[in-house]
Write a protein that holds these residues in place. Structure first.
Motif, PDB file in Angstrom:
ATOM      1  N   GLU A 187       0.827  -1.202   0.000  1.00  0.00           N
ATOM      2  CA  GLU A 187       0.000   0.000   0.000  1.00  0.00           C
ATOM      3  C   GLU A 187       0.864   1.254   0.000  1.00  0.00           C
ATOM      4  OE1 GLU A 187      -3.197   0.624  -0.334  1.00  0.00           O
ATOM      5  OE2 GLU A 187      -3.572  -1.500  -0.679  1.00  0.00           O
ATOM      6  N   LEU A 188       1.974   1.222   0.748  1.00  0.00           N
ATOM      7  CA  LEU A 188       2.891   2.361   0.733  1.00  0.00           C
ATOM      8  C   LEU A 188       3.476   2.567  -0.657  1.00  0.00           C
ATOM      9  CD1 LEU A 188       4.862   1.953   4.095  1.00  0.00           C
ATOM     10  CD2 LEU A 188       3.294   3.794   3.500  1.00  0.00           C
ATOM     11  N   PHE A 189       3.830   1.461  -1.297  1.00  0.00           N
ATOM     12  CA  PHE A 189       4.388   1.549  -2.655  1.00  0.00           C
ATOM     13  C   PHE A 189       3.359   2.141  -3.615  1.00  0.00           C
ATOM     14  CE2 PHE A 189       4.787  -0.372  -6.886  1.00  0.00           C
ATOM     15  CZ  PHE A 189       6.043   0.094  -7.247  1.00  0.00           C
ATOM     16  N   LYS A 190       2.108   1.692  -3.506  1.00  0.00           N
ATOM     17  CA  LYS A 190       1.060   2.220  -4.380  1.00  0.00           C
ATOM     18  C   LYS A 190       0.841   3.711  -4.155  1.00  0.00           C
ATOM     19  CE  LYS A 190      -1.607  -2.079  -4.822  1.00  0.00           C
ATOM     20  NZ  LYS A 190      -2.884  -2.756  -4.486  1.00  0.00           N
ATOM     21  N   ALA A 191       0.844   4.111  -2.884  1.00  0.00           N
ATOM     22  CA  ALA A 191       0.632   5.524  -2.573  1.00  0.00           C
ATOM     23  C   ALA A 191       1.751   6.387  -3.149  1.00  0.00           C
ATOM     24  CB  ALA A 191       0.535   5.718  -1.060  1.00  0.00           C
ATOM     25  N   CYS A 192       2.987   5.945  -2.958  1.00  0.00           N
ATOM     26  CA  CYS A 192       4.133   6.704  -3.474  1.00  0.00           C
ATOM     27  C   CYS A 192       4.159   6.687  -5.000  1.00  0.00           C
ATOM     28  CB  CYS A 192       5.438   6.141  -2.914  1.00  0.00           C
ATOM     29  SG  CYS A 192       5.621   6.346  -1.130  1.00  0.00           S
ATOM     30  N   PHE A 193       3.788   5.562  -5.580  1.00  0.00           N
ATOM     31  CA  PHE A 193       3.762   5.457  -7.042  1.00  0.00           C
ATOM     32  C   PHE A 193       2.710   6.399  -7.620  1.00  0.00           C
ATOM     33  CE2 PHE A 193       2.539   3.538 -11.099  1.00  0.00           C
ATOM     34  CZ  PHE A 193       3.783   3.309 -11.673  1.00  0.00           C
ATOM     35  N   ASP A 194       1.530   6.419  -7.007  1.00  0.00           N
ATOM     36  CA  ASP A 194       0.467   7.314  -7.477  1.00  0.00           C
ATOM     37  C   ASP A 194       0.887   8.774  -7.340  1.00  0.00           C
ATOM     38  OD1 ASP A 194      -1.138   5.186  -8.094  1.00  0.00           O
ATOM     39  OD2 ASP A 194      -2.278   5.239  -6.227  1.00  0.00           O
ATOM     40  N   ARG A 195       1.562   9.093  -6.240  1.00  0.00           N
ATOM     41  CA  ARG A 195       1.997  10.471  -6.062  1.00  0.00           C
ATOM     42  C   ARG A 195       3.037  10.860  -7.098  1.00  0.00           C
ATOM     43  NH1 ARG A 195       5.183  12.758  -0.834  1.00  0.00           N
ATOM     44  NH2 ARG A 195       6.733  11.339  -1.682  1.00  0.00           N
ATOM     45  N   GLN A 196       3.961   9.941  -7.399  1.00  0.00           N
ATOM     46  CA  GLN A 196       4.984  10.266  -8.388  1.00  0.00           C
ATOM     47  C   GLN A 196       4.370  10.477  -9.767  1.00  0.00           C
ATOM     48  OE1 GLN A 196       7.912  10.876  -7.217  1.00  0.00           O
ATOM     49  NE2 GLN A 196       8.711  11.542  -9.190  1.00  0.00           N
ATOM     50  N   LEU A 197       3.355   9.678 -10.096  1.00  0.00           N
ATOM     51  CA  LEU A 197       2.650   9.895 -11.364  1.00  0.00           C
ATOM     52  C   LEU A 197       1.987  11.267 -11.377  1.00  0.00           C
ATOM     53  CD1 LEU A 197       0.923   6.441 -12.089  1.00  0.00           C
ATOM     54  CD2 LEU A 197       2.857   7.470 -13.293  1.00  0.00           C
ATOM     55  N   LEU A 198       1.424  11.654 -10.246  1.00  0.00           N
ATOM     56  CA  LEU A 198       0.785  12.966 -10.142  1.00  0.00           C
ATOM     57  C   LEU A 198       1.807  14.082 -10.324  1.00  0.00           C
ATOM     58  CD1 LEU A 198      -1.726  14.694  -9.420  1.00  0.00           C
ATOM     59  CD2 LEU A 198      -1.030  14.485  -7.028  1.00  0.00           C
ATOM     60  N   LEU A 199       2.977  13.949  -9.690  1.00  0.00           N
ATOM     61  CA  LEU A 199       4.018  14.969  -9.820  1.00  0.00           C
ATOM     62  C   LEU A 199       4.528  15.046 -11.262  1.00  0.00           C
ATOM     63  CD1 LEU A 199       6.078  14.382  -6.543  1.00  0.00           C
ATOM     64  CD2 LEU A 199       4.478  16.232  -7.038  1.00  0.00           C
ATOM     65  N   MET A 200       4.635  13.903 -11.915  1.00  0.00           N
ATOM     66  CA  MET A 200       5.048  13.913 -13.319  1.00  0.00           C
ATOM     67  C   MET A 200       4.006  14.634 -14.176  1.00  0.00           C
ATOM     68  SD  MET A 200       6.640  10.083 -13.803  1.00  0.00           S
ATOM     69  CE  MET A 200       7.029  10.389 -15.535  1.00  0.00           C
ATOM     70  N   LYS A 201       2.747  14.411 -13.849  1.00  0.00           N
ATOM     71  CA  LYS A 201       1.677  15.087 -14.585  1.00  0.00           C
ATOM     72  C   LYS A 201       1.748  16.591 -14.380  1.00  0.00           C
ATOM     73  CE  LYS A 201      -3.370  15.255 -14.948  1.00  0.00           C
ATOM     74  NZ  LYS A 201      -4.648  14.711 -14.406  1.00  0.00           N
ATOM     75  N   ARG A 202       1.980  17.021 -13.124  1.00  0.00           N
ATOM     76  CA  ARG A 202       2.043  18.448 -12.837  1.00  0.00           C
ATOM     77  C   ARG A 202       3.304  19.089 -13.418  1.00  0.00           C
ATOM     78  NH1 ARG A 202      -1.610  18.596  -8.400  1.00  0.00           N
ATOM     79  NH2 ARG A 202      -3.436  17.711  -9.413  1.00  0.00           N
ATOM     80  N   ASN A 203       4.373  18.282 -13.582  1.00  0.00           N
ATOM     81  CA  ASN A 203       5.612  18.783 -14.191  1.00  0.00           C
ATOM     82  C   ASN A 203       5.723  18.340 -15.645  1.00  0.00           C
ATOM     83  OD1 ASN A 203       6.988  20.155 -11.940  1.00  0.00           O
ATOM     84  ND2 ASN A 203       7.006  18.140 -11.006  1.00  0.00           N
ATOM     85  N   MET A 204       4.574  18.181 -16.284  1.00  0.00           N
ATOM     86  CA  MET A 204       4.568  17.660 -17.648  1.00  0.00           C
ATOM     87  C   MET A 204       5.368  18.536 -18.599  1.00  0.00           C
ATOM     88  SD  MET A 204       3.711  15.131 -19.410  1.00  0.00           S
ATOM     89  CE  MET A 204       2.603  14.318 -18.262  1.00  0.00           C
ATOM     90  N   LEU A 205       5.402  19.840 -18.342  1.00  0.00           N
ATOM     91  CA  LEU A 205       6.151  20.736 -19.213  1.00  0.00           C
ATOM     92  C   LEU A 205       7.619  20.326 -19.287  1.00  0.00           C
ATOM     93  CD1 LEU A 205       6.337  23.313 -20.910  1.00  0.00           C
ATOM     94  CD2 LEU A 205       6.733  24.586 -18.800  1.00  0.00           C
ATOM     95  N   ILE A 206       8.183  19.923 -18.150  1.00  0.00           N
ATOM     96  CA  ILE A 206       9.587  19.525 -18.125  1.00  0.00           C
ATOM     97  C   ILE A 206       9.797  18.271 -18.959  1.00  0.00           C
ATOM     98  CG2 ILE A 206      11.446  18.694 -16.636  1.00  0.00           C
ATOM     99  CD1 ILE A 206      10.346  20.475 -14.446  1.00  0.00           C
ATOM    100  N   TYR A 207       8.901  17.305 -18.809  1.00  0.00           N
ATOM    101  CA  TYR A 207       9.055  16.049 -19.548  1.00  0.00           C
ATOM    102  C   TYR A 207       8.792  16.250 -21.039  1.00  0.00           C
ATOM    103  CZ  TYR A 207       9.254  13.957 -14.945  1.00  0.00           C
ATOM    104  OH  TYR A 207       9.633  13.633 -13.671  1.00  0.00           O
ATOM    105  N   ILE A 208       7.850  17.119 -21.374  1.00  0.00           N
ATOM    106  CA  ILE A 208       7.633  17.436 -22.787  1.00  0.00           C
ATOM    107  C   ILE A 208       8.867  18.138 -23.347  1.00  0.00           C
ATOM    108  CG2 ILE A 208       6.272  18.878 -24.357  1.00  0.00           C
ATOM    109  CD1 ILE A 208       3.851  18.349 -22.597  1.00  0.00           C
TER     110      ILE A 208
END
Length: 1178
Positions: free
Chosen positions: A498-519
């Motif tokens: 559950e901890l792994f899922k929570a951290c994984f979901d948060r990292q996906l969220l941060l990647m989404k919010r920092n999408m400009l950097i990844y683009i």
């Protein structure tokens, strides 16, 4: 009679109709009750696991249905909470009592925790005076000293400072305990040691027990929740997402077991609970879910519902206010199942009304559910102070008083001190032990003498409360009385998955919010791919000869290096998020494609690992670790054991309006306006000699108004008129006579308190002020804000080292005061104001407003009675009432008068733009930058160590190969590796340099170029000597000087380019992507991967714009351009350079000039970017 009979018949008919309606209602109610009873009967037949997940939810229409409590929709959760808790201030206690009544009805005992500490001592080992300053010399000596201490060669120069001096006490459950004490008393240290989170650099002795159990018998970090005074959050996440992540990781604790037992006993006793209460308790007992009702509950009681979907924000992202961020910090921990709450200055940045409401909610929970709560507050208002049951007063590491609030005045009265009428009791308690403030409270018969803290502590032990505590501590707590669920023995609140899922979901969220950097990274890779394809333009790359093989290897090397350094941006992103992670931690085509993916993932993980090990940007970028030593001034350690006048200016703003573009989220919710108005036609007057308090609840617009008046806004739309002494405000001249103490305390971390003030006064006081007068004025200001004992202390970084929060705030004020301003703005320099006169005005303005009690803080009362909810209840508009009042008319008359210049007043004018001439500015800025560099060991020591290590690495790998021609072209390629590795490390050094000083201003930043020169000079000398000797290049003066000179310029322009990339980028993440992209382009066109004659003609122009290509040109021709020795391939070295690389020895002077031009260009570009670009949005 007929009329009377008709009336009787009508009455009879009405009665029959009402009876029929009553029977119908009873039948409907009976049917509803029968239906509900059937649903409860069906629910009780379910297995225990299913029954704990199922509840009966009342819908908006009044209909009831069975629901899965783990899958409640947002609308369902909101409707449920609105029914249970309509307003947090009025209904919270009643709601909690319903929960407690249900638990008591079946006889379930709640766990209680009693925290005891006995003879608790905490010590720190520090360097004193100039030895404690983190200079380059001191850092080396301090690093070597422990080795000498271990072998008993030299004694330790560290001195011991006691923070907590043998204190003992008890923190009881079901009692609100307030921790009071002046700054530096040891409050934070006490809270941290009780929570098991004491810094590893401090030494602790004594005993701490929870219900008689030692700290090694349970997991203190999960039993107790420590709430820091520092607000560390991920700016990209919303308030709701931050709380939900915290709740998901902390889990539900023993709530599920308690609710299971509760349901079992209710079933046996045939008790049917309230459906809404049942659903709520089952939902909070589930835990570990993405969207839990406990998150909605905390949002509601902390008043964060309005900003729940707003990003938290940071220096570059506009987010929630400081007060909302402070409440979020508190909410992050109370969403969990902890039994002990240790809260460190949770009111900093909050208005007194909000603080009262938040503490009152915590008090309700504490008294009803029996938690153990210890809260540190700096300046609690009188009404907030009365919410506490017990007081712990600490000063200079000693407990002066501990016990019931009702007896604290009796103790000090027995010591001869009296609290004056209308003096806040909390302020009296914090000042009565102070050397400067104590005498005013003396009421004894004997002549006053200063009573030291230790004497207070000894007297308390003889006081009847102190004796009772000592007697209680003498008897150990009976462990058998401890509730089985009181202490937590598991390390995590949920499973690792559950901890792994929570951290994984948060990292996906941060990647989404920092999408400009990844683009941006993806586009950069695509561009580099196109460039590489067109540079290595071949259908098939042959490797039948040495030149073809070199190009073939160059293409493969480029692919690996490009993909690897694509992960460089992860380093900066990880570094900036590390404080949050630390806080929450407590709690062939196909084959080659797969290979490149593996390299990219390895590189990203590598840079994250380096960031995690380094922990600060400087260390991480130089791939090493360095830690500063704690420091304190001699004066501060001993304390442990106006010539200038300013002519005032009036400031009458008229009809000020401020608006921003309407956020897209609000437009999506139906808003049709183009702009969101934040300030709505404000007018007022600020006069010389009049201290004006700007008041309002959190988010009211106080900071926005100050930013507009002071000219700090960089965006938005400003309307209205601002005049200074009757003349229109000119920002250039206004900046000379005004000062602004912002909420955020921004200081240079590597200078002392006195040096910070000297720098400000030196640049901002008029040039006519001589050095002696300037020094006297600084001393007066330091004495005024009580910084004299800290004059030699390093400012440090907030939350890491150096000054405490309170000391940094005082320094912020002092830095502005030494400028001798005529107008000074202070944005929440402290909390809690006394404004009784304003309270009287408000009381007489509107009838029906509740009266203020004698002990109530007027500021709190004013903000409570003017809330929108109170306006709705009273059906009044305070804004309109004020506009209709005589006071408004009088104020407008003052504004009108001040808007016209007095007859004897001329418009503000200065003969020069700045207070000091350019040469003086240059000298002062160079002085300050010199100190900042000299005291930054993690930047300088590591850069020199790294240079030595890399030089030794290349020197030993290419041992004595500098003149071995049998290896064909290998010898000439030796210096190339050094350029790639050392040059790229200099990129990073430039980045961290600017990140540390970016907010100080273009004047200071521009002089970083000059300070960099001597350090790069030393760095290049070290590198050149080591490499030149080990590689055995030809020892002639001209060849060595050329090698050193070219390496010096290479180090310098790489560093300057790193500084330019940060100055011209909106944030560090974009700077890392841009810099690594240009570095990859420089790699391609450097002439190393593919020589200039082999580069296609359409790309050859870029070769001449590549600084690395010119460095490579200079290094090779300076060492080998005149060598006539014959190689194995039948041509001389000079001929080989001419045919393969296109290099000529006669072109060397031109190469030197071009490289110097690149260096100057980057320096000028950096200065221009700092002067013209401002990425901060306000």
């Amino acid at each position: 009679m007929e009329k009377k009979g008709e009336l009787q018949r009508m009455g009879s008919l009405r009665q029959q109709h009402e009876n029929a309606l009553s029977i119908s209602k009873k039948q409907t109610l009976q049917a509803a009750n029968d239906e509900e009873a059937l649903m409860w009967a069906s629910l009780e037949r379910l297995p225990t696991y299913a029954r704990m997940r199922t509840g009966i939810l009342t819908l908006t229409e009044g209909e009831q249905r069975e629901v899965d409590v783990n899958r409640l929709a947002f609308i369902e959760r909101k409707a449920l909470l609105d029914r249970l808790l309509r307003t947090a201030e009025e209904d919270h206690e009643r709601f909690l009592m319903k929960l407690r009544d249900r638990i008591d009805r079946v006889g379930i005992d709640l766990p209680l925790v009693e925290v005891r500490f006995q003879n608790l001592k905490v010590d720190a080992e520090i360097y004193v005076g100039t030895r404690g300053l983190p200079t380059l010399f001191n850092s080396v000596i301090n690093s070597l000293e422990p080795i000498g201490n271990a072998f008993r060669i030299i004694p330790s120069k560290k001195r011991q400072m006691r923070i907590l001096d043998g204190i003992s006490g008890i923190v009881r459950p079901r009692r609100m305990t307030l921790l009071l004490g002046p700054p530096g008393a040891g409050k934070t240290t006490l809270l941290q040691v009780l929570a098991g989170e004491l810094d590893s650099g401090l030494k602790m002795s004594g005993e701490i027990t929870y219900n008689g159990h030692g700290m090694d018998e349970f997991v203190a970090q999960r039993t107790a929740a420590y709430i820091s005074q520092y607000d560390t959050h991920l700016g990209e996440m919303t308030v709701r997402e931050t709380l939900a992540f915290s709740a998901r990781c902390q889990g539900a604790g023993t709530r599920y077991d308690m609710i299971t037992e509760l349901a079992r006993r209710e079933k046996e006793a045939n008790i049917q609970p309230d459906p809404d209460i049942d659903v709520f308790m089952k939902a909070i007992g589930a835990g570990g879910k993405k969207d839990g009702i406990v998150t909605d509950y905390v949002l509601k009681i902390l008043g964060l519902e309005n900003c729940a979907e707003t990003q938290v924000g940071n220096q570059m992202i506009r987010g929630i206010s400081g007060g909302e961020k402070k409440r979020l910090t508190t909410g992050e921990m109370i969403v969990g199942p902890a039994q002990v709450f240790l809260m460190d200055e949770i009111s900093t940045g909050l208005d007194s009304s909000t603080t009262y409401k938040m503490v009152n909610c915590i008090r309700h929970y504490n008294h009803i559910f029996g938690t153990t709560t210890l809260i540190s507050l700096l300046q609690p208002s009188p009404e907030t102070f009365l919410l506490f049951d017990d007081i712990i007063l600490i000063s200079e590491g000693h407990i002066v008083y501990q016990g019931p609030r009702d007896f604290v005045l009796h103790f000090f009265h027995s010591m001869g001190f009296q609290c004056p009428l209308r003096k806040a009791l909390a302020d009296f308690l914090q000042e009565v032990t102070s050397l400067k403030d104590q005498q005013q409270y003396w009421a004894g018969k004997a002549t006053y003498r200063y009573v030291p803290v230790r004497e207070f502590a000894d007297a308390f032990r003889s006081f009847h409360i102190g004796k009772a505590i000592e007697e209680e501590l003498a008897v150990p707590f009976d462990k058998e009385k401890s509730h089985p669920a009181a202490l937590t023995t598991s390390r995590y609140g949920v499973s690792r998955m559950e901890l792994f899922k929570a951290c994984f979901d948060r990292q996906l969220l941060l990647m989404k919010r920092n999408m400009l950097i990844y683009i941006f990274k993806a586009c950069e890779l695509a561009l580099l791919t196109v460039v590489a394809m067109t540079v290595f333009f071949r259908t098939k790359m042959h490797h039948r000869s040495v030149p073809d093989g070199a190009v073939y290897m160059g293409a493969l090397f480029l692919a690996c290096v490009t993909v690897m350094f694509n992960g460089l941006a992860e380093l900066g992103m990880t570094i900036f998020n590390l404080p949050v992670f630390y806080k929450q931690r407590q709690n062939r085509m196909l084959k080659q494609f797969l290979l490149l993916i593996a390299v990219n993932q390895m590189a990203s993980a590598l840079f994250r690992l380096i960031a995690g090990i380094g922990r600060d940007l400087t260390t991480a970028m130089t791939y090493a670790y360095g830690k500063g030593q704690p420091t304190i001034s001699e004066e501060a350690l001993r304390d442990k054991h106006t010539y200038l006048t300013g002519e005032g200016s009036s400031l009458p703003p008229t009809d000020i309006k401020y608006s921003v573009d309407m956020p897209q989220k609000m437009k999506a919710q139906g808003e049709t306006a183009d702009r969101l108005v934040l300030l709505k036609g404000l007018s007022g007057s600020f006069r010389p000699g009049v201290l004006t308090a700007l008041m309002g609840v959190t988010g009211a617009g106080k900071t926005t108004l100050m930013d507009v008046l002071s000219g700090r806004k960089t965006g938005g739309y400003i309307e209205g008129t601002i005049k200074v002494s009757g003349y229109p405000k000119n920002q250039e001249t206004f900046a000379r006579v005004s000062a602004y103490c912002e909420q955020i305390d921004i200081h240079s971390p590597f200078v002392t308190v006195y040096e910070s003030l000297l720098f400000s006064a030196w640049l901002r006081l008029p040039a006519e002020v001589d050095a002696e007068t300037r020094k006297t004025f600084i001393e007066e200001v330091m004495e005024l804000v009580e910084l004299t004992s800290l004059r030699g202390s390093i400012v440090g970084t907030a939350g890491v080292n150096g000054l405490s929060t309170e000391q940094r705030k005082r320094l912020t004020i002092a830095v502005e005061l030494v400028a001798n301003p005529s107008i000074i703005f202070m944005d929440e320099p402290t909390s809690g104001l006394d404004a009784r006169a304003a309270a009287i005005v408000m009381r007489t303005a509107v009838k029906g407003v509740k009266k203020m009690s004698d002990s109530y803080n007027p500021a709190t009362w004013m903000m409570e009675v003017t809330e929108s909810s109170q306006e709705e209840a009273l059906r009044v508009d305070f804004h309109q009432i004020y506009k209709d009042s005589v006071l408004y008319q009088r104020n407008m008359a003052i504004v009108k008068k001040l808007s016209a210049p007095p007859a004897s007043c001329t418009e503000l004018h200065f003969p020069t733009k700045y207070s000091q001439p350019f040469l003086m500015q240059l000298l002062v800025c160079m002085w300050k930058q010199y100190l900042s560099y000299w005291r930054n060991p993690s930047y300088n020591v590591i850069r020199f160590v790294f240079t030595c290590v890399i030089a030794l690495f290349f020197g030993t790998v290419f041992w004595r190969k500098g003149q071995k021609w049998s290896c064909r072209i290998l010898g000439p390629l030796v210096p190339l590796g050094s350029i790639y590795d050392l040059g790229h490390s200099s990129f990073g050094l430039g980045w961290v340099l600017i990140v540390g000083e970016f907010w100080i201003g273009p004047g200071v930043g521009s002089f970083q170029v000059g300070i960099e020169i001597p350090y790069n000079l030393i760095q290049s000398v070290i590198f050149s000597f080591i490499v030149y000797i080990l590689c055995d290049y030809k020892w002639t003066a001209s060849k060595f000087v050329w090698f050193w000179f070219l390496m010096f310029l290479t180090f310098l322009y790489h560093t300057l380019y790193g500084m330019v990339s940060v100055a011209m980028s909106p944030n560090f993440h974009i700077a890392a992507v841009v810099a690594s992209g240009f570095y990859s382009l420089w790699n391609i066109f450097s002439g190393f991967l593919i020589p200039r004659p082999r580069i296609p003609i359409w790309w050859r122009w870029f070769y001449w714009t590549c600084p690395i290509a010119w460095t490579l040109y200079g290094l090779l021709v300076s060492q080998y351009g005149d060598v006539e020795d014959v190689l194995d391939i039948g041509m001389t070295v000079k001929q080989f350079l001419r045919s393969y690389y296109g290099f000529r020895h006669s072109f060397l002077p031109v190469v030197a000039v071009v490289i110097m031009t690149f260096t100057v260009f980057f320096a000028l570009l950096f200065g221009y970017a700092l002067k013209k670009l401002n990425w901060q949005k306000r």
